[in-house]
Design a protein around this motif. Structure first.
Motif, mmCIF file in Angstrom:
data_model
loop_
_atom_site.group_PDB
_atom_site.id
_atom_site.type_symbol
_atom_site.label_atom_id
_atom_site.label_comp_id
_atom_site.label_asym_id
_atom_site.label_seq_id
_atom_site.Cartn_x
_atom_site.Cartn_y
_atom_site.Cartn_z
ATOM 1 N N GLY A 15 7.940 1.449 180.279
ATOM 2 C CA GLY A 15 6.931 1.020 181.251
ATOM 3 C C GLY A 15 5.800 1.656 180.454
ATOM 4 O O GLY A 15 5.157 1.557 179.311
ATOM 5 N N GLU A 16 4.781 1.537 180.988
ATOM 6 C CA GLU A 16 3.321 2.080 181.018
ATOM 7 C C GLU A 16 3.403 3.375 180.324
ATOM 8 O O GLU A 16 3.579 4.248 180.851
ATOM 9 C CB GLU A 16 2.292 1.933 181.879
ATOM 10 N N ILE A 17 2.872 3.514 179.108
ATOM 11 C CA ILE A 17 2.901 4.930 177.891
ATOM 12 C C ILE A 17 1.470 5.100 177.389
ATOM 13 O O ILE A 17 0.692 4.589 177.072
ATOM 14 C CB ILE A 17 3.881 5.480 177.448
ATOM 15 N N GLU A 18 0.910 6.064 178.087
ATOM 16 C CA GLU A 18 -0.546 6.452 177.105
ATOM 17 C C GLU A 18 -0.231 7.892 175.743
ATOM 18 O O GLU A 18 0.893 8.169 176.381
ATOM 19 C CB GLU A 18 -0.797 7.565 178.182
ATOM 20 N N VAL A 19 -0.481 7.837 175.012
ATOM 21 C CA VAL A 19 -0.445 9.009 174.042
ATOM 22 C C VAL A 19 -1.598 8.904 173.200
ATOM 23 O O VAL A 19 -2.167 8.257 173.539
ATOM 24 C CB VAL A 19 0.422 8.678 172.850
ATOM 25 N N VAL A 20 -2.081 9.803 172.865
ATOM 26 C CA VAL A 20 -2.992 10.630 172.103
ATOM 27 C C VAL A 20 -3.270 9.856 171.178
ATOM 28 O O VAL A 20 -2.190 9.933 170.355
ATOM 29 C CB VAL A 20 -2.780 11.928 172.425
ATOM 30 N N GLN A 21 -4.188 9.183 170.612
ATOM 31 C CA GLN A 21 -4.287 8.845 169.013
ATOM 32 C C GLN A 21 -4.152 9.429 168.211
ATOM 33 O O GLN A 21 -3.374 9.829 167.137
ATOM 34 C CB GLN A 21 -5.552 7.644 169.427
ATOM 35 N N ASP A 22 -4.287 10.691 168.361
ATOM 36 C CA ASP A 22 -4.383 11.448 166.920
ATOM 37 C C ASP A 22 -2.758 11.909 166.809
ATOM 38 O O ASP A 22 -2.951 12.840 166.121
ATOM 39 C CB ASP A 22 -4.813 13.344 167.599
ATOM 40 N N GLU A 23 -2.141 11.780 168.333
ATOM 41 C CA GLU A 23 -0.778 12.508 167.808
ATOM 42 C C GLU A 23 0.263 11.154 167.153
ATOM 43 O O GLU A 23 1.350 11.135 167.577
ATOM 44 C CB GLU A 23 0.193 12.378 169.162
ATOM 45 N N LEU A 24 -0.435 9.841 167.078
ATOM 46 C CA LEU A 24 0.243 8.746 166.673
ATOM 47 C C LEU A 24 1.100 9.238 165.061
ATOM 48 O O LEU A 24 0.152 10.068 163.973
ATOM 49 C CB LEU A 24 -0.640 7.646 166.722
ATOM 50 N N LEU A 25 2.037 8.310 164.565
ATOM 51 C CA LEU A 25 2.510 8.684 162.634
ATOM 52 C C LEU A 25 2.155 7.420 162.387
ATOM 53 O O LEU A 25 2.727 6.254 163.077
ATOM 54 C CB LEU A 25 4.339 8.748 163.546
ATOM 55 N N LEU A 26 1.204 7.545 161.472
ATOM 56 C CA LEU A 26 1.714 6.075 161.110
ATOM 57 C C LEU A 26 2.512 6.497 159.459
ATOM 58 O O LEU A 26 2.523 7.121 158.429
ATOM 59 C CB LEU A 26 0.199 6.454 159.829
ATOM 60 N N PHE A 27 3.664 5.057 159.064
ATOM 61 C CA PHE A 27 4.449 4.494 158.567
ATOM 62 C C PHE A 27 3.562 3.316 158.020
ATOM 63 O O PHE A 27 3.946 2.346 157.748
ATOM 64 C CB PHE A 27 5.803 4.355 159.160
ATOM 65 N N GLN A 28 2.355 3.559 156.717
ATOM 66 C CA GLN A 28 2.165 3.287 155.808
ATOM 67 C C GLN A 28 2.938 1.921 155.583
ATOM 68 O O GLN A 28 2.115 0.533 155.295
ATOM 69 C CB GLN A 28 1.570 4.015 154.730
ATOM 70 N N PRO A 123 3.791 16.538 159.526
ATOM 71 C CA PRO A 123 3.612 16.956 160.685
ATOM 72 C C PRO A 123 2.033 17.075 160.734
ATOM 73 O O PRO A 123 1.494 17.160 161.289
ATOM 74 C CB PRO A 123 4.063 17.667 161.463
ATOM 75 N N ASN A 124 1.042 16.923 159.904
ATOM 76 C CA ASN A 124 0.075 18.062 159.441
ATOM 77 C C ASN A 124 -0.369 16.700 158.920
ATOM 78 O O ASN A 124 -2.028 16.453 160.005
ATOM 79 C CB ASN A 124 -0.334 19.053 158.197
ATOM 80 N N SER A 125 -0.718 16.221 158.655
ATOM 81 C CA SER A 125 -1.120 14.618 158.307
ATOM 82 C C SER A 125 -0.561 13.394 159.006
ATOM 83 O O SER A 125 -1.707 12.192 159.834
ATOM 84 C CB SER A 125 -1.057 14.063 157.490
ATOM 85 N N ARG A 126 0.192 13.148 159.762
ATOM 86 C CA ARG A 126 0.844 12.704 160.731
ATOM 87 C C ARG A 126 1.405 11.625 159.556
ATOM 88 O O ARG A 126 0.994 10.821 160.169
ATOM 89 C CB ARG A 126 -0.231 12.605 161.790
ATOM 90 N N ARG A 127 2.177 11.986 158.388
ATOM 91 C CA ARG A 127 2.466 10.316 157.964
ATOM 92 C C ARG A 127 3.918 10.414 157.744
ATOM 93 O O ARG A 127 4.309 11.702 157.318
ATOM 94 C CB ARG A 127 1.764 10.178 156.629
ATOM 95 N N GLY A 128 4.769 8.890 157.930
ATOM 96 C CA GLY A 128 5.784 9.555 157.650
ATOM 97 C C GLY A 128 6.410 7.585 156.591
ATOM 98 O O GLY A 128 5.691 7.237 156.950
#
Lengths: 158, 83
Positions: A15-28, A123-128
């Motif tokens: 359903g609807e979820i809210e996430v803090v943008q700073d906690e998102l992971l970026l898989f380039q 986990p520091n740069s939140r990149r995967g």
């Protein structure tokens, strides 16, 4: 997305979820076969612990189940070339967190995880990144349960 | 498909920055070297396809099934089978 850096999505599973943008992971580069999906949120909950959901932000219908593979295979080793980790902004390779994607069928005894193509996350740069291991000893469909446990453990009720 | 004949140590270039070198030919096996920017992923096709298939399969995982799996795993961790 509002001014406070909260991302709201209507996920198909939760359903609807809210996430803090700073906690998102970026898989380039996205995941293999899903290169168009680059931004994910980690959704943890006690009812699925120790598994975690990796929810796509771009496509609300896509979510993967992941687990720390060491919980299942304590001697699992990821050997990669330094260039494989480029883009993760890893100051120290020891900071990297390795996760395996799990296939969850309706029969839990048949669950498998992908040890050949693990996710490596800073986990520091939140990149995967999903990397492909050269080690022929690791399978894309490693059973979550030991062979012996499946034969001698809880028998499948048929 | 473009088909080119090459001998060992000869190569082909693709665009400006990808080069594929024939390193060695031995019986029915060919060793290839790939020079490409790091941003270009290079994989054996069958491995790449296996991971793609595993990802696709994994994307179908359902919450209801995961709850069952998680409780089985937690039970096993708390009370591992004796062997």
């Amino acid at each position: 997305m509002d001014g406070e850096g909260i991302v709201r999505i209507q996920s198909h599973q939760f359903g609807e979820i809210e996430v803090v943008q700073d906690e998102l992971l970026l898989f380039q580069e996205g995941l293999v076969g899903f290169s168009h999906l680059k931004t994910f949120a980690l959704l943890e909950s006690s009812e699925v612990h120790p598994f975690v959901w990796l929810q796509s932000i771009e496509d609300p219908s896509v979510a993967f189940v992941i687990i720390d593979p060491l919980l299942v295979v304590p001697d699992y080793q990821v050997q990669v070339h330094p260039e494989d980790l480029e883009g993760l902004e890893l100051a120290d390779p020891a900071d990297a967190k390795v996760l395996a994607i799990v296939v969850v069928p309706s029969d839990p005894q048949l669950a498998t995880m992908n040890l050949k193509g693990p996710l490596v996350i800073n986990p520091n740069s939140r990149r995967g990144k999903q990397i492909v291991l050269a080690d022929p000893g690791y399978s894309t469909q490693h059973p979550l349960w030991h062979q012996t446990a499946r034969q001698e453990g809880q028998p499948c009720s048929s | 498909m473009l088909v080119l004949s090459r001998k060992p140590d000869e190569s082909i270039v693709i665009g400006d920055d990808i080069e594929i070198v024939v390193v060695e030919v031995k019986g029915d096996q060919v060793k290839l070297g790939v020079r490409a920017p790091r941003s270009i992923a290079v994989h054996r096709k069958e491995v790449y396809q296996a991971i793609q298939a595993a990802n696709l399969e994994a994307s179908k995982s359902q919450m209801q099934h995961l709850q069952g799996l998680a409780s089985v795993l937690r039970r096993q961790k708390d009370d591992p089978p004796k062997q």
